[in-house]
Design a protein around this motif. Structure first.
Motif, mmCIF file in Angstrom:
data_model
loop_
_atom_site.group_PDB
_atom_site.id
_atom_site.type_symbol
_atom_site.label_atom_id
_atom_site.label_comp_id
_atom_site.label_asym_id
_atom_site.label_seq_id
_atom_site.Cartn_x
_atom_site.Cartn_y
_atom_site.Cartn_z
ATOM 1 N N ALA A 1 19.541 70.211 -2.935
ATOM 2 C CA ALA A 1 18.103 70.342 -3.199
ATOM 3 C C ALA A 1 17.393 68.989 -3.242
ATOM 4 N N PRO A 2 17.916 67.950 -3.949
ATOM 5 C CA PRO A 2 17.224 66.650 -3.927
ATOM 6 C C PRO A 2 17.143 66.047 -2.527
ATOM 7 N N LEU A 3 18.174 66.270 -1.703
ATOM 8 C CA LEU A 3 18.135 65.763 -0.336
ATOM 9 C C LEU A 3 17.026 66.443 0.458
ATOM 10 N N LEU A 4 16.925 67.756 0.300
ATOM 11 C CA LEU A 4 15.913 68.499 1.041
ATOM 12 C C LEU A 4 14.514 68.147 0.566
ATOM 13 N N ASP A 5 14.354 67.927 -0.744
ATOM 14 C CA ASP A 5 13.043 67.503 -1.248
ATOM 15 C C ASP A 5 12.625 66.182 -0.607
ATOM 16 N N ALA A 6 13.590 65.250 -0.498
ATOM 17 C CA ALA A 6 13.287 63.961 0.125
ATOM 18 C C ALA A 6 12.959 64.132 1.605
ATOM 19 N N GLY A 7 13.719 64.989 2.290
ATOM 20 C CA GLY A 7 13.502 65.177 3.716
ATOM 21 C C GLY A 7 12.250 65.962 4.040
ATOM 22 N N ALA A 8 11.823 66.842 3.116
ATOM 23 C CA ALA A 8 10.649 67.677 3.361
ATOM 24 C C ALA A 8 9.354 66.977 2.978
ATOM 25 N N GLY A 9 9.442 65.828 2.341
ATOM 26 C CA GLY A 9 8.243 65.124 1.919
ATOM 27 C C GLY A 9 7.644 65.659 0.647
ATOM 28 N N GLY A 10 8.408 66.423 -0.099
ATOM 29 C CA GLY A 10 7.942 67.015 -1.352
ATOM 30 C C GLY A 10 8.904 68.101 -1.775
ATOM 31 N N PRO A 11 8.694 68.683 -2.957
ATOM 32 C CA PRO A 11 9.625 69.710 -3.436
ATOM 33 C C PRO A 11 9.668 70.915 -2.509
ATOM 34 N N LEU A 12 10.875 71.378 -2.230
ATOM 35 C CA LEU A 12 11.083 72.542 -1.380
ATOM 36 C C LEU A 12 11.350 73.747 -2.271
ATOM 37 N N GLU A 13 10.733 74.861 -1.947
ATOM 38 C CA GLU A 13 10.892 76.079 -2.746
ATOM 39 C C GLU A 13 12.367 76.487 -2.802
ATOM 40 N N PRO A 14 12.863 76.934 -3.961
ATOM 41 C CA PRO A 14 14.285 77.279 -4.080
ATOM 42 C C PRO A 14 14.766 78.301 -3.057
ATOM 43 N N LEU A 15 13.935 79.288 -2.706
ATOM 44 C CA LEU A 15 14.378 80.284 -1.737
ATOM 45 C C LEU A 15 14.552 79.658 -0.360
ATOM 46 N N ALA A 16 13.741 78.660 -0.023
ATOM 47 C CA ALA A 16 13.928 77.941 1.236
ATOM 48 C C ALA A 16 15.175 77.060 1.180
ATOM 49 N N VAL A 17 15.434 76.450 0.013
ATOM 50 C CA VAL A 17 16.666 75.672 -0.162
ATOM 51 C C VAL A 17 17.882 76.564 0.052
ATOM 52 N N ASN A 18 17.862 77.745 -0.555
ATOM 53 C CA ASN A 18 18.980 78.676 -0.404
ATOM 54 C C ASN A 18 19.196 79.037 1.060
ATOM 55 N N ARG A 19 18.101 79.291 1.761
ATOM 56 C CA ARG A 19 18.219 79.696 3.162
ATOM 57 C C ARG A 19 18.804 78.573 4.008
ATOM 58 N N LEU A 20 18.325 77.359 3.827
ATOM 59 C CA LEU A 20 18.842 76.230 4.590
ATOM 60 C C LEU A 20 20.316 75.987 4.299
ATOM 61 N N HIS A 21 20.672 76.058 3.029
ATOM 62 C CA HIS A 21 22.076 75.823 2.659
ATOM 63 C C HIS A 21 22.970 76.919 3.228
ATOM 64 N N ARG A 22 22.493 78.153 3.183
ATOM 65 C CA ARG A 22 23.275 79.274 3.711
ATOM 66 C C ARG A 22 23.469 79.143 5.226
ATOM 67 N N LEU A 23 22.422 78.757 5.958
ATOM 68 C CA LEU A 23 22.515 78.636 7.406
ATOM 69 C C LEU A 23 23.450 77.508 7.825
ATOM 70 N N CYS A 24 23.393 76.397 7.098
ATOM 71 C CA CYS A 24 24.137 75.205 7.513
ATOM 72 C C CYS A 24 25.508 75.101 6.874
ATOM 73 N N GLY A 25 25.786 75.914 5.865
ATOM 74 C CA GLY A 25 27.117 75.925 5.271
ATOM 75 C C GLY A 25 27.548 74.597 4.690
ATOM 76 N N GLY A 26 26.608 73.773 4.219
ATOM 77 C CA GLY A 26 26.963 72.496 3.619
ATOM 78 C C GLY A 26 27.107 71.353 4.606
ATOM 79 N N ASP A 27 26.872 71.602 5.915
ATOM 80 C CA ASP A 27 26.936 70.534 6.912
ATOM 81 C C ASP A 27 25.639 69.732 6.829
ATOM 82 N N LEU A 28 25.718 68.522 6.279
ATOM 83 C CA LEU A 28 24.511 67.737 6.023
ATOM 84 C C LEU A 28 23.844 67.263 7.304
#
Length: 642
Positions: free
Chosen positions: A171-198
């Motif tokens: 989540a902190p990585l995605l907040d930095a990459g998105a230019g602001g806080p990312l909604e938790p449901l979007a964080v969940n979706r990104l993590h689920r799609l990528c399976g932890g591959d940064l």
């Protein structure tokens, strides 16, 4: 040509002008790697799946030190010493290579699974002679040369097996990459799609930004993502195993499964021989009920994006309604709440609905919000409540869940005023303001109502609350067991002891706190954590830290409380307040408070007219007393309500 001693480490330069992501989530691993590279230590092998962050961990561990770096590359397996070519003269022998490199300390070897045989043999000999500290990185899923594998199987070097970065640390990585806080449901979706591959995660997030698919929510200032998945070259490469299937019958089944998502298809409606081939290649998941779905969450979006318009229209027309599946998921979550088991549950239909921007029924959203809140995922609970309110703005359950998530995050004011309307939740507004006296008086009223005829039930026993049938499914009435349990969380366990049946884990927490029994609180905290109640477990450990008579046991409980609280998405509850600062000296409290606010050691030194070394010594002493491993833990210890 530079000698091995003159070679210093370098970091690969990204071809795009984007800043690096912050280093997060690997504090314990970083400390372990640094210890392995200390004088007199042989080094370490770090293994893990692609994109798990091995190279970044190694760079952080070696930052500020002189070292040499080599890397295996595809296509050079037939060139002797190809990886070490910049460090060795042409035509060197293995014996001479070992002599030349024995003084390099440390030596970072990236992608060691791709080393040529001569380089692998050299690496093995350097490990045998033991005068070079080695940091060797190996990607899982690729068979390494035998000499590389024997580094850890032959116990020449210790091995650290990295797991993919968990969701709460991405989540902190995605907040930095998105230019602001990312909604938790979007964080969940990104993590689920990528399976932890940064690497894949960053590629997908960059595509979302470039294609303006992230939307800023005016109320929360969070970036949300609904709708299509942008298919980048990296995503196509990851989905190549399904896109490359040339058999028309196989591709028809894969496409049918892709357009049937989120619902699986029954195996008996498909060609079983083709299913067997696809299952053998790891492309399908077959459930116990003989339903079939695609194995990887990325394959469906890519297949749908690659389908032509007419094919997509035909296959979309076969998709079934998700209403009954949503009801089934909500019912299962409710049963798990009643059994006091809120460990991670599979809810693909609800996740698909919110990801696609489909309306989410308020009754489903309220259950999802409550399940997340009980797990300690407060921002996620609020996001689910808002999804329900988008479809039904006056839904009472969603409004209450939103208010409870706000109150337990330490928010005050209008967002939590609704809680005063329910006797069962009215204690949280004053608790959020730090007014525990008023909160406990409110609990007295709740207790009186509970004892005037209502029955009780306790999660974990299978018993349900009895009384007015209209209240049977209302989770905010006074005799709901989780409402009674709030007395334990607010520091008045004796009120709850007689309201919760003795064989439930919540009642065990109440009795242990009432007795001031630190070891018993540790046991119940571990049970709560195992059942998925991360916030409840953090609170129990924090309470144990205050009552333990043994200083070591108190530090251990405090460390566990901090670690769990960091996973609870900003939880700020009375049980976590003032966790440990009372154990510090006045100067340590002053420095820790400034460090928690984000000031560097030098900035603190300038503000307090101290030397940087003195500030560092005070922080080290504070870490030791607090049981904190690093500066990142300090906000959880300091930024709490009074």
């Amino acid at each position: 040509m530079p000698t091995p001693h003159d070679v210093t480490t370098f970091e690969p330069q990204d071809r795009t002008p984007r800043p690096p992501w912050p280093f997060t989530g690997r504090d314990e691993e970083l400390a372990l790697v640094r210890r392995s590279l200390a004088v007199g230590r042989p080094g370490m092998v770090i293994t893990g799946p692609a994109g798990c962050g091995r190279t970044r961990l190694a760079v952080e561990a070696l930052r500020g030190t002189d070292c040499a770096r080599v890397a295996g590359t595809p296509g050079t397996r037939d060139l002797p010493f190809a990886a070490f070519a910049h460090l060795l003269p042409e035509g060197v022998t293995l014996h001479r290579a070992v002599q030349l490199l024995s003084g390099v300390r440390p030596l970072l070897v990236d992608d060691a699974q791709l080393l040529d045989d001569a380089s692998a043999a050299l690496l093995h000999q350097l490990a045998v002679q033991g005068r070079t500290r080695l940091l060797v990185l190996v990607t899982d899923g690729v068979h390494p040369p035998g000499a590389v594998a024997r580094l850890w199987t032959g116990e020449l070097l210790p091995r650290l097996a990295l797991e993919p970065l968990p969701r709460e640390d991405t989540a902190p990585l995605l907040d930095a990459g998105a230019g602001g806080p990312l909604e938790p449901l979007a964080v969940n979706r990104l993590h689920r799609l990528c399976g932890g591959d940064l690497r894949l995660l960053r590629d997908l997030l960059d595509a979302l930004r470039e294609q303006s698919l992230l939307t800023r929510d005016a109320d929360t200032d969070e970036r949300t993502w609904r709708g299509r998945v942008p298919v980048t070259p990296a995503l196509r490469e990851r989905a190549a195993v399904v896109l490359a299937r040339t058999c028309p019958d196989e591709r028809e089944i894969l496409d049918r499964l892709a357009f049937a998502e989120p619902l699986p298809l029954a195996a008996d409606t498909l060609d079983l021989r083709i299913l067997e081939r696809l299952e053998a290649d790891g492309l399908l998941d077959v459930g116990d009920d003989t339903t079939v779905r695609l194995a990887h969450p990325l394959h469906g979006p890519v297949l749908r994006a690659e389908a032509g318009r007419l094919r997509a229209r035909r296959l979309t027309g076969r998709r079934r309604s998700t209403a009954s599946a949503l009801d089934a998921e909500a019912a299962e979550l409710t049963r798990r709440i009643e059994r006091a088991d809120v460990r991670t549950a599979s809810t693909p239909v609800g996740e698909w609905a919110v990801a696609e921007g489909e309306p989410v029924p308020a009754r489903y959203a309220a259950v999802r919000a409550r399940f997340s809140r009980l797990r300690g995922e407060l921002r996620e609970a609020a996001a689910w409540a808002r999804e329900g309110l988008a479809a039904a703005p006056q839904d009472r359950a969603c409004r209450t869940e939103l208010a409870l998530a706000a109150a337990q995050s330490g928010e005050t004011g209008a967002p939590i005023d609704l809680l005063a309307e329910h006797p069962g939740t009215a204690a949280w507004p004053p608790a959020a303001r730090g007014d525990l006296d008023t909160a406990l008086k409110t609990l007295d009223v709740t207790e009186t109502e509970t004892e005037t005829g209502h029955g009780t039930g306790d999660p974990g026993t299978g018993d349900s609350a009895t009384g007015d049938p209209r209240e049977a499914h209302d989770p905010y009435i006074a005799h709901d067991p989780y409402i009674a349990y709030d007395a334990v969380r607010l520091g008045a366990p004796r009120r709850a002891v007689r309201l919760l049946p003795a064989d439930g884990c919540l009642a065990r927490h109440a009795r242990a706190l009432a007795r001031g029994d630190g070891p018993a609180l540790d046991l119940v905290a571990a049970e709560l954590e195992e059942r998925g109640f991360l916030l409840f477990a953090a609170e129990a450990y924090a309470q144990a830290a205050r009552v333990h008579r043994d200083a070591g046991a108190a530090r251990t409980a405090r460390t566990r409380a901090v670690a769990l609280a960091r996973r609870c998405q900003g939880a700020r509850t009375p049980a976590l307040s003032g966790l440990v600062l009372g154990e510090l000296t006045a100067r340590q409290r002053q420095i820790v408070t400034l460090a928690a606010a984000g000031l560097s050691n030098r900035q603190i030194a300038e503000r307090l007219t101290l030397s940087v070394r003195t500030v560092g010594n005070h922080l080290y002493g504070a870490y030791t007393r607090l049981g904190a491993g690093d500066r990142g833990a300090l906000p959880w210890l300091v930024e709490q309500p009074a």
